[in-house]
Design a protein around this motif. Structure first.
Motif, PDB file in Angstrom:
ATOM      1  N   SER B 126       0.829  -1.211   0.000  1.00  0.00           N
ATOM      2  CA  SER B 126       0.000   0.000   0.000  1.00  0.00           C
ATOM      3  C   SER B 126       0.859   1.256   0.000  1.00  0.00           C
ATOM      4  O   SER B 126       0.337   2.358   0.167  1.00  0.00           O
ATOM      5  CB  SER B 126      -0.930   0.019   1.224  1.00  0.00           C
ATOM      6  N   GLN B 135       0.095   8.002   6.276  1.00  0.00           N
ATOM      7  CA  GLN B 135       0.191   6.580   5.957  1.00  0.00           C
ATOM      8  C   GLN B 135      -1.173   5.988   5.627  1.00  0.00           C
ATOM      9  O   GLN B 135      -2.189   6.402   6.186  1.00  0.00           O
ATOM     10  CB  GLN B 135       0.804   5.824   7.135  1.00  0.00           C
ATOM     11  N   SER B 136      -1.189   4.990   4.738  1.00  0.00           N
ATOM     12  CA  SER B 136      -2.400   4.189   4.556  1.00  0.00           C
ATOM     13  C   SER B 136      -1.980   2.729   4.434  1.00  0.00           C
ATOM     14  O   SER B 136      -0.840   2.415   4.118  1.00  0.00           O
ATOM     15  CB  SER B 136      -3.199   4.662   3.349  1.00  0.00           C
ATOM     16  N   GLY B 137      -2.922   1.839   4.723  1.00  0.00           N
ATOM     17  CA  GLY B 137      -2.610   0.410   4.742  1.00  0.00           C
ATOM     18  C   GLY B 137      -2.570  -0.106   6.176  1.00  0.00           C
ATOM     19  O   GLY B 137      -3.017   0.569   7.099  1.00  0.00           O
TER      20      GLY B 137
END
Lengths: 337, 337
Positions: B126, B135-137
């Motif tokens: 991600s 942040q992502s995931g």
């Protein structure tokens, strides 16, 4: 393998019941050595035909099938219905014991192989508080995927789901896992989780989302929480699916997102007026359209001719919160056929 | 198994190198089928004798040994030394290729079986930002265990460590894993993580913490970051271990925590004055005593005759941050003998 399981405090069961991780692991180790595939259906119990449809899918596609029943405290906020969530273990066991799948006319029928029924202490060795600020121990979060739709109405819900499913996958080590489309955001978020954390069991493409089971007459999505509904509320509840269908028709007719959502809300408002006459209160939590990959909310004027779109809604019917969704467009690779 | 590995951009290696999860999984699957034990040493490269001691432990106790080299962006804050962290792959490979263990006079020698060398994209499908807010995931956090000691000075450090080690464990699926005592909080936190998430590989008791390797003459803990030190700083740095030893002597003599910490700080302040004459700046980040189970900070007047206590410190020597620790009291079951 024993054909009956008598454990302190547990009802008699023809399906072997494991209450500890250690006992289950020995069973799973043997399945690995025998190179058997293991299908997994995680549930919170209060089983209905929707759950049974998942178990049937698993029986048809795997040598062995494991069902878990665990009401996960971490996915209920302090004000939510953890204490009253329906618990119907003897009935659940009877329903599971009745399931059979015949792989071929000459093969013995497949039945559920094991039930995993852990305590809260077994699942949360560091303990668990429903208040996030008071929690300690290990938690899993899928950032950017848990704040929309259900995550907006229930801010720590998906953190609880991601954490418990990570634990369950590590324990059960399934070849395939089965989730219902009714909780579509959960299914898609868990695929993201399995991909990001590089889980071996299940592989991301082995996490299956199975179409929502519905009441044949009304289309109401089956849900353990339907048990909360009074008779009058039960008559009102199918408006949720009717609203989604109205929006889907508008979408198929080429309308914008804003008009589709308006169409769904119109149906729900009509149901609210009709319900009020019977003393049933209907309150719309949300009707929304999201990208199934990112869960991003579609723009008001959005139209997508090709890509799939998740149309989802949550409504309160009396004191019961119901959710439902349908996918518009091409669902290949997303939902099981 | 191939005895050499030539891949685009990689140095020649006698140890097979895997750069993708998929390629590694096939190798691991064969090891499972052969019922071989797999030891695992995760590193960020820039290998020194401390890492090699971990690999030797693994060679001695496992059929197969896997070393990973991955500089994990998620455990560096934006202002920290991700860009300049030493990267010495050809030298790392040469050091690993020289390691041998003879299980018995008649057996062939054991050497490292595989090196796992993934890209950032492979580890973080991600994507990954060093800024937590962007942040992502999927991320893993060990609440209540990552805010003290190193976690206080580096607030998102252990979230990055917990996330990457969860991924690495899911990929490598080790029977045993080896961590250095120099990062004792990391080792103990990861045992909590493995317990809480019910990981099968490794089991919590198979996560080993190996005593810190030290420069024989000065006692300075070996660290990849020692490479940052100038000659004068290198002469000053052993004061960190000397300070811990002074505090340990005071503890053994029955002094309170406050006086032990004071004793350590005295040593560091003396080193700072001596260093200043040579242009070396020494700054104490923390000297602390914590419970090894909960990481709770000990009270100022605390004395524990039986239970183990972690005495740890971090100091800046010039622009390099060094950490070290020793365990006071009974370390059985906590640190490898």
């Amino acid at each position: 393998m024993s054909t009956s399981s008598v454990q302190a405090g547990l009802p008699l069961s023809t399906i072997p019941i494991f209450t500890t991780v250690q006992a289950y692991r020995e069973w799973r180790q043997n399945a690995f050595l025998d190179q058997k595939t293991v299908g997994f259906v995680p549930t919170m119990g209060a089983l209905h035909d929707g759950h049974l449809a998942l178990v049937k899918r698993s029986l048809a596609a795997n040598d062995l099938t494991v069902v878990s029943i665990f009401v996960n405290p971490a996915q209920f906020a302090p004000h939510e219905d953890l204490a009253t969530y329906p618990r119907t273990l003897p009935n659940d066991l009877a329903l599971l014991a009745d399931l059979k799948h015949l792989p071929s006319p000459s093969s013995p029928p497949r039945t559920p192989s094991a039930l995993f029924l852990p305590s809260v202490q077994e699942m949360y060795p560091s303990g668990i508080s429903q208040e996030v600020g008071r929690q300690s121990g290990t938690f899993v979060e899928v950032k950017g995927y848990g704040e929309q739709m259900e995550g907006r109405s229930r801010p720590t819900f998906f953190r609880g789901v991601a954490t418990v499913v990570t634990k369950l996958f590590n324990i059960i080590q399934p070849t395939n896992a089965y989730f219902g489309q009714k909780d579509i955001q959960q299914g898609l978020l868990l695929r993201r989780l399995v991909t990001d954390l590089h889980m071996a069991h299940p592989a991301p493409e082995r996490l299956h989302i199975v179409p929502t089971a519905r009441d044949p007459a009304s289309g109401l999505a089956l849900s353990s929480r339907n048990a909360y509904l009074s008779e009058a509320e039960r008559r009102t509840a199918p408006a949720l699916y009717a609203a989604l269908q109205a929006a889907a028709r508008a979408w198929d007719a080429g309308e914008s997102k804003a008009r589709c959502v308006r169409g769904a809300v119109d149906v729900l408002e009509a149901a609210a007026r009709a319900g009020a006459a019977e003393g049933v209160e209907v309150k719309v939590d949300y009707v929304e359209m999201n990208d199934p990959g990112t869960f991003e909310v579609l723009g008001e004027e959005a139209r997508r001719e090709e890509a799939p779109v998740v149309l989802s809604a949550a409504v309160w019917v009396g004191r019961t919160r119901l959710i439902d969704n349908i996918v518009l467009g091409d669902t290949r690779g997303m939902i099981m056929g």
